[in-house]
Design a protein around this motif. Structure first.
Motif, mmCIF file in Angstrom:
data_model
loop_
_atom_site.group_PDB
_atom_site.id
_atom_site.type_symbol
_atom_site.label_atom_id
_atom_site.label_comp_id
_atom_site.label_asym_id
_atom_site.label_seq_id
_atom_site.Cartn_x
_atom_site.Cartn_y
_atom_site.Cartn_z
ATOM 1 N N SER A 11 57.283 -28.084 -40.218
ATOM 2 C CA SER A 11 58.431 -28.922 -39.855
ATOM 3 C C SER A 11 58.329 -29.461 -38.436
ATOM 4 O O SER A 11 59.004 -30.428 -38.090
ATOM 5 N N ARG A 31 65.710 -19.344 -46.545
ATOM 6 C CA ARG A 31 66.619 -20.460 -46.222
ATOM 7 C C ARG A 31 67.626 -20.044 -45.151
ATOM 8 O O ARG A 31 67.904 -20.806 -44.229
ATOM 9 N N ASP A 32 68.174 -18.833 -45.295
ATOM 10 C CA ASP A 32 69.124 -18.325 -44.306
ATOM 11 C C ASP A 32 68.447 -18.189 -42.938
ATOM 12 O O ASP A 32 69.001 -18.598 -41.920
ATOM 13 N N ARG A 33 67.252 -17.639 -42.928
ATOM 14 C CA ARG A 33 66.496 -17.456 -41.680
ATOM 15 C C ARG A 33 66.226 -18.802 -41.009
ATOM 16 O O ARG A 33 66.441 -18.970 -39.805
ATOM 17 N N LEU A 34 65.751 -19.772 -41.773
ATOM 18 C CA LEU A 34 65.426 -21.083 -41.211
ATOM 19 C C LEU A 34 66.674 -21.793 -40.690
ATOM 20 O O LEU A 34 66.630 -22.452 -39.646
ATOM 21 N N LYS A 35 67.774 -21.643 -41.402
ATOM 22 C CA LYS A 35 69.042 -22.241 -40.956
ATOM 23 C C LYS A 35 69.485 -21.614 -39.637
ATOM 24 O O LYS A 35 69.863 -22.319 -38.699
ATOM 25 N N LYS A 36 69.423 -20.272 -39.553
ATOM 26 C CA LYS A 36 69.806 -19.569 -38.319
ATOM 27 C C LYS A 36 68.930 -19.975 -37.142
ATOM 28 O O LYS A 36 69.381 -19.985 -35.997
ATOM 29 N N GLY A 38 67.731 -22.896 -36.720
ATOM 30 C CA GLY A 38 68.038 -24.275 -36.367
ATOM 31 C C GLY A 38 67.163 -25.341 -37.002
ATOM 32 O O GLY A 38 67.206 -26.498 -36.603
ATOM 33 N N TYR A 39 66.380 -24.977 -38.008
ATOM 34 C CA TYR A 39 65.548 -25.972 -38.678
ATOM 35 C C TYR A 39 66.412 -26.817 -39.602
ATOM 36 O O TYR A 39 67.089 -26.293 -40.469
ATOM 37 N N LYS A 40 66.376 -28.118 -39.391
ATOM 38 C CA LYS A 40 67.218 -29.026 -40.180
ATOM 39 C C LYS A 40 66.404 -29.928 -41.107
ATOM 40 O O LYS A 40 66.970 -30.627 -41.924
#
Length: 126
Positions: A11, A31-36, A38-40
């Protein structure tokens, strides 16, 4: 998708990463880890990666991160013209060949890159 590490790395160098994980719990965790973190620009889903993601096709680059005995035709079909795909091809728990597929003017060029050892490609059970 696995832990999401590769998606996170990719990314940073592409506009959008689409990633598929067959194990629902692993998909949710990553998905939760990536969201936390800050990956958008990472879009993930749980499912069988064999069929790719036709809704978002064609893809410029496809990376398969598990060994499969035969290359999935749906993935080749979803490759954009001038697109590239790398796939570890061979039997599970053995030495496999890392194969590069390039789609040029609608035709597929196949090249063996090196020997590798990947985990087996999992499929949904019918």
């Amino acid at each position: 998708t696995g832990s999401g590490y590769q998606a996170a790395v990719l990314s940073e160098i592409v506009d959008t990463v689409y990633t598929i994980e067959i194990i629902p719990e692993l998909d949710a965790e990553s998905r939760d880890r990536l969201k936390k973190l800050g990956y958008k620009n990472i879009i993930g889903k749980s499912g069988d990666g064999y069929n790719g993601w036709p809704y978002h096709a064609p893809f410029d680059i496809i990376i398969v991160t598990a060994a499969i005995a035969e290359v999935p035709k749906p993935l080749i079909d979803q490759l954009a013209d001038n697109g590239r795909m790398v796939v570890p091809v061979g039997q599970s728990w053995a030495i496999q060949d890392l194969i590069l597929f390039e789609k040029i003017n609608g035709k597929i060029k196949k090249s063996r890159l090196t020997s590798v050892r990947f985990v087996p490609f999992k499929r949904e059970k019918n």
